[in-house]
Design a protein around this motif. Structure first.
Motif, PDB file in Angstrom:
ATOM      1  N   MET A 262     -14.705   6.012  -1.522  1.00 12.95           N
ATOM      2  CA  MET A 262     -14.326   5.493  -2.828  1.00 12.95           C
ATOM      3  C   MET A 262     -13.346   4.322  -2.719  1.00 12.95           C
ATOM      4  O   MET A 262     -12.406   4.210  -3.501  1.00 12.95           O
ATOM      5  N   LEU A 263     -13.597   3.455  -1.757  1.00 19.62           N
ATOM      6  CA  LEU A 263     -12.834   2.212  -1.663  1.00 19.62           C
ATOM      7  C   LEU A 263     -13.215   1.365  -2.870  1.00 19.62           C
ATOM      8  O   LEU A 263     -14.395   1.085  -3.085  1.00 19.62           O
ATOM      9  N   ALA A 264     -12.235   1.002  -3.662  1.00 22.77           N
ATOM     10  CA  ALA A 264     -12.515   0.250  -4.884  1.00 22.77           C
ATOM     11  C   ALA A 264     -11.406  -0.753  -5.143  1.00 22.77           C
ATOM     12  O   ALA A 264     -10.226  -0.425  -5.027  1.00 22.77           O
ATOM     13  N   VAL A 265     -11.822  -1.966  -5.488  1.00 27.19           N
ATOM     14  CA  VAL A 265     -10.882  -3.002  -5.898  1.00 27.19           C
ATOM     15  C   VAL A 265     -11.237  -3.391  -7.328  1.00 27.19           C
ATOM     16  O   VAL A 265     -12.404  -3.632  -7.644  1.00 27.19           O
TER      17      VAL A 265
ATOM     18  N   ILE B  22       0.867  -1.173   0.000  1.00 28.08           N
ATOM     19  CA  ILE B  22       0.000   0.000   0.000  1.00 28.08           C
ATOM     20  C   ILE B  22       0.906   1.225   0.000  1.00 28.08           C
ATOM     21  O   ILE B  22       1.869   1.286   0.768  1.00 28.08           O
ATOM     22  N   ARG B  23       0.574   2.197  -0.848  1.00 30.23           N
ATOM     23  CA  ARG B  23       1.365   3.425  -0.919  1.00 30.23           C
ATOM     24  C   ARG B  23       0.467   4.580  -1.336  1.00 30.23           C
ATOM     25  O   ARG B  23      -0.673   4.370  -1.784  1.00 30.23           O
ATOM     26  N   GLU B  24       0.988   5.789  -1.206  1.00 32.14           N
ATOM     27  CA  GLU B  24       0.251   6.949  -1.682  1.00 32.14           C
ATOM     28  C   GLU B  24       0.290   6.981  -3.205  1.00 32.14           C
ATOM     29  O   GLU B  24       1.296   6.636  -3.822  1.00 32.14           O
TER      30      GLU B  24
ATOM     31  N   ARG C  14      -6.858  -4.721   3.296  1.00 26.81           N
ATOM     32  CA  ARG C  14      -5.527  -4.113   3.438  1.00 26.81           C
ATOM     33  C   ARG C  14      -5.593  -2.598   3.301  1.00 26.81           C
ATOM     34  O   ARG C  14      -4.934  -1.864   4.038  1.00 26.81           O
ATOM     35  N   LEU C  15      -6.394  -2.110   2.343  1.00 29.05           N
ATOM     36  CA  LEU C  15      -6.552  -0.662   2.188  1.00 29.05           C
ATOM     37  C   LEU C  15      -7.221  -0.054   3.409  1.00 29.05           C
ATOM     38  O   LEU C  15      -6.805   1.008   3.890  1.00 29.05           O
ATOM     39  N   VAL C  16      -8.256  -0.713   3.936  1.00 26.09           N
ATOM     40  CA  VAL C  16      -8.932  -0.206   5.131  1.00 26.09           C
ATOM     41  C   VAL C  16      -7.977  -0.205   6.321  1.00 26.09           C
ATOM     42  O   VAL C  16      -7.932   0.766   7.091  1.00 26.09           O
ATOM     43  N   ALA C  17      -7.191  -1.255   6.478  1.00 23.84           N
ATOM     44  CA  ALA C  17      -6.227  -1.317   7.586  1.00 23.84           C
ATOM     45  C   ALA C  17      -5.224  -0.168   7.507  1.00 23.84           C
ATOM     46  O   ALA C  17      -4.869   0.435   8.530  1.00 23.84           O
ATOM     47  N   GLU C  18      -4.791   0.163   6.305  1.00 22.34           N
ATOM     48  CA  GLU C  18      -3.858   1.287   6.139  1.00 22.34           C
ATOM     49  C   GLU C  18      -4.534   2.601   6.525  1.00 22.34           C
ATOM     50  O   GLU C  18      -3.910   3.455   7.174  1.00 22.34           O
ATOM     51  N   CYS C  19      -5.803   2.766   6.155  1.00 19.05           N
ATOM     52  CA  CYS C  19      -6.541   3.966   6.555  1.00 19.05           C
ATOM     53  C   CYS C  19      -6.620   4.066   8.072  1.00 19.05           C
ATOM     54  O   CYS C  19      -6.397   5.141   8.656  1.00 19.05           O
ATOM     55  N   ILE C  20      -6.921   2.962   8.726  1.00 13.49           N
ATOM     56  CA  ILE C  20      -7.029   2.938  10.186  1.00 13.49           C
ATOM     57  C   ILE C  20      -5.672   3.271  10.816  1.00 13.49           C
ATOM     58  O   ILE C  20      -5.594   4.094  11.748  1.00 13.49           O
TER      59      ILE C  20
ATOM     60  N   ARG D  75     -19.974  -6.569   5.258  1.00 13.23           N
ATOM     61  CA  ARG D  75     -19.423  -7.710   6.013  1.00 13.23           C
ATOM     62  C   ARG D  75     -17.961  -7.489   6.365  1.00 13.23           C
ATOM     63  O   ARG D  75     -17.520  -7.775   7.480  1.00 13.23           O
ATOM     64  N   MET D  76     -17.199  -6.952   5.418  1.00 14.75           N
ATOM     65  CA  MET D  76     -15.790  -6.669   5.674  1.00 14.75           C
ATOM     66  C   MET D  76     -15.657  -5.634   6.796  1.00 14.75           C
ATOM     67  O   MET D  76     -14.876  -5.816   7.727  1.00 14.75           O
ATOM     68  N   TYR D  77     -16.421  -4.540   6.728  1.00 10.21           N
ATOM     69  CA  TYR D  77     -16.333  -3.507   7.756  1.00 10.21           C
ATOM     70  C   TYR D  77     -16.655  -4.095   9.129  1.00 10.21           C
ATOM     71  O   TYR D  77     -15.966  -3.816  10.110  1.00 10.21           O
ATOM     72  N   GLN D  78     -17.687  -4.908   9.200  1.00  9.01           N
ATOM     73  CA  GLN D  78     -18.070  -5.478  10.490  1.00  9.01           C
ATOM     74  C   GLN D  78     -17.028  -6.464  11.001  1.00  9.01           C
ATOM     75  O   GLN D  78     -16.757  -6.504  12.202  1.00  9.01           O
ATOM     76  N   ARG D  79     -16.389  -7.226  10.125  1.00  8.19           N
ATOM     77  CA  ARG D  79     -15.293  -8.119  10.551  1.00  8.19           C
ATOM     78  C   ARG D  79     -14.127  -7.315  11.121  1.00  8.19           C
ATOM     79  O   ARG D  79     -13.462  -7.749  12.059  1.00  8.19           O
ATOM     80  N   ILE D  80     -13.872  -6.154  10.553  1.00  8.35           N
ATOM     81  CA  ILE D  80     -12.773  -5.302  11.013  1.00  8.35           C
ATOM     82  C   ILE D  80     -13.102  -4.660  12.356  1.00  8.35           C
ATOM     83  O   ILE D  80     -12.204  -4.348  13.124  1.00  8.35           O
ATOM     84  N   GLY D  81     -14.391  -4.504  12.663  1.00 15.85           N
ATOM     85  CA  GLY D  81     -14.790  -3.909  13.937  1.00 15.85           C
ATOM     86  C   GLY D  81     -15.681  -2.692  13.834  1.00 15.85           C
ATOM     87  O   GLY D  81     -16.083  -2.115  14.850  1.00 15.85           O
TER      88      GLY D  81
END
Length: 167
Positions: A90-93, A3-5, A105-111, A135-141
């Protein structure tokens, strides 16, 4: 995957994969919203915003992108937020790369970046039909906060929050 800018050289590919990812969900993404999603340069230069990309280790192909909003500005949708709030949009894969763990992985980097910046709460929105993301957001917390849901015409934005302190 790393993950990078994002750099200016990434903008066209980010635009392509973001529009493709959103259109793969449903046909609600009309030309106006697609143009908004594709305006990577516009959001990359907005205050309080960092555009991140995930690229594969073999060849540097972009797999996904997200726009992190650490400060108030045109890309932070929650005007009723509290001091210390942040979010992402705008989270997009890329549809061709889904199922490899790119979104988490992108969400974890944001956190991680939000915590490093001293933010207290991450607040995000997601449309009703983005159920895989929910579902992904809820798994992350993240937890649902229906009282902060938003309505834009026929589109309902569901709110999710994550406390960044002691979470």
């Amino acid at each position: 995957m790393r993950i990078r800018e994002a750099t200016e050289e990434d903008f066209d590919e980010i635009a392509r994969l973001t529009v493709a990812a959103y259109r793969a969900l449903d046909t609600w993404v009309g030309d106006d919203y697609a143009a908004h999603l594709a305006d990577v340069a516009g959001r990359a230069t907005a205050g309080g915003v960092t555009v991140l990309v995930a690229e594969d280790d073999a060849g540097g192909r972009l797999l996904g992108s997200v726009t992190l909003t650490l400060d108030e500005g045109p890309y932070f949708e929650w005007a009723h937020g509290i001091d210390g709030d942040c979010g992402f949009r705008m989270l997009a894969v890329d549809p061709a790369a889904q199922g490899r763990g790119t979104g988490p992985r992108l969400v974890a980097e944001c956190i991680d970046r939000a915590r490093a910046a001293g933010r207290k709460r991450m607040i995000i929105g997601s449309t009703e039909w983005m159920t895989t993301a929910h579902r992904m957001y809820q798994r992350i917390g993240f937890r649902r906060v229906p009282e902060l849901d938003q309505q834009w015409g026929d589109i309902r934005g569901l709110c999710f929050t994550l406390d960044l302190i002691d979470s």
